[in-house]
Design an enzyme around this catalytic site. Structure first.
Site, PDB file in Angstrom:
ATOM      1  N   HIS A   1      91.793  42.547  -9.625  1.00  0.00           N
ATOM      2  CA  HIS A   1      92.587  43.189 -10.710  1.00  0.00           C
ATOM      3  C   HIS A   1      91.917  42.861 -12.044  1.00  0.00           C
ATOM      4  CE1 HIS A   1      96.616  44.500 -12.475  1.00  0.00           C
ATOM      5  NE2 HIS A   1      95.868  44.197 -13.510  1.00  0.00           N
TER       6      HIS A   1
ATOM      7  N   HIS B   1     102.252  47.655 -10.886  1.00  0.00           N
ATOM      8  CA  HIS B   1     102.709  46.798 -11.980  1.00  0.00           C
ATOM      9  C   HIS B   1     104.229  46.708 -11.829  1.00  0.00           C
ATOM     10  CE1 HIS B   1     102.516  45.180 -16.216  1.00  0.00           C
ATOM     11  NE2 HIS B   1     103.806  45.338 -16.022  1.00  0.00           N
TER      12      HIS B   1
HETATM   13 ZN    ZN Z   1      96.591  44.392 -15.517  1.00  0.00          ZN
END
Ligand code: ZN
Length: 349
Positions: free
Chosen positions: A13, A136
């Protein structure tokens, strides 16, 4: 002197930005990581195959010569995502995964998804084709307290989604709570954990006055959550893997508007190692950094090895962003001014 040799890690990420910032920071990742999943929340989000191809090209051009680093591209999901484009891009190895941002959850996410149920048809195709969904995990409902947004997201959105698509490869990104740690283990999904969420709790944002250096999204939470995250990361369990969420902002913007994001690429491995050593879990570091991610994503681990040495390492206060002639800005790295105990020595044969 303690040393550790591990399979070269990957960063699952990462925010690489564009233009000069990209050119100035990419080497911090490409030197010591084999691959990285590159987040698609650029100024104009990556929502098409063409967008991903040209972003990847600019990343490859910014790499130091002879670098073998591989950027893994993602598609930014919106309410209007074209299913054909997404699945085509995945089948043709242009997209490695798709990224779901609830609208306005973080930096450059105003194009994000307003109603997750509207994407269920897309998730069905992703499940069928084996395409990973990176999430997210925060609600953006202003009624929900910012410190509760991950837990509420898990209850309201993630739990029904995981139940409905049991074979969908889901990664809950940058987890920040013990609630998320438990959910990930109980529901057969993956999770990335950042170095900063292992080091700081929410007090850091208020130490010595409002301090945007430690402001990121999801925000750091209470100490008990940090302790749970440290337990998870260092446990060696397959579902937890390295994702730095390194997110550079030029100093002038960070100080002026307090944008969310912590730039940790230059120190990520050393920062994680400090935690693993403190938790007496150095033996599990290779799993977290280099093995669990490839296993989850069904890709081979890197072939090269990396040598790490326990030696005092003073972290610089600022990293310069330069064009051909001048310094045009500065970025403050995580652990700026601190002395960490570990250094990356380099590639070992
Ligand atoms: Zn991020």
């Amino acid at each position: 002197m303690k040393t550790l040799t591990i399979i070269k890690p990957d960063d699952w990420h990462l925010h690489l930005r564009e233009g000069l910032v990209l050119k100035n920071i990419i080497h911090f990742t490409s030197e010591f990581f084999g691959r990285a999943i590159v987040m698609p929340n650029t100024k104009n989000p990556i929502t098409t195959i063409g967008g991903a191809i040209s972003y990847k090209k600019s990343i490859l051009e910014a790499l130091p010569e002879s670098s073998k680093f591989e950027p893994l591209m993602t598609m930014y999901l919106t309410d209007d995502t074209d299913k054909g484009e997404l699945i085509n891009g995945f089948k043709n190895n242009i997209f490695f995964a798709a990224k779901l941002y609830p609208a306005n959850a973080t930096t450059n996410s105003s194009h994000g998804v307003k109603k997750i149920e509207n994407l269920y048809k897309i998730f069905e195709s992703m499940q069928d084709s084996g395409m990973p969904l990176l999430i997210h995990g925060e609600v953006t409902d202003p009624e929900v307290d910012i410190f509760d947004r991950e837990e509420v997201f898990i209850d309201r959105e993630l739990s029904p989604l995981a139940e409905r698509f049991p074979k969908l490869k889901i990664v809950l990104e940058h987890i920040t709570t013990s609630y998320a740690v438990d959910f990930v283990q109980e529901n057969n999904i993956g999770a990335t954990i950042t170095p900063h969420h292992l080091h700081i709790n929410r007090n850091a944002m208020f130490f010595g006055g409002l301090n945007s250096d430690f402001y990121c999204l999801p925000v750091a939470k209470r100490e008990k959550n940090r302790i749970a995250l440290r337990g998870a990361a260092t446990s060696g369990k397959d579902c937890f893997f390295l994702g730095s969420d390194s997110a550079p902002h030029l100093r002038k913007w960070k100080a002026f508007c307090g944008c969310a994001g912590i730039f940790n690429s230059p120190v990520a491995l050393q920062s994680y190692l400090t935690v693993f050593e403190e938790e007496n879990a150095l033996d599990n570091f290779e799993k977290f950094a280099s093995l669990n991610g490839p296993n989850f994503y069904n890709v081979p681990a890197n072939k090269e090895k990396l040598r790490l040495v326990s030696r005092p390492n003073k972290i610089t206060e600022f990293i310069d962003v330069v064009d051909e002639k001048n310094t045009v800005g500065k970025i403050k790295p995580f652990h700026a001014g601190e002395t960490l105990k570990w250094q990356v020595e380099g590639i070992a044969i």
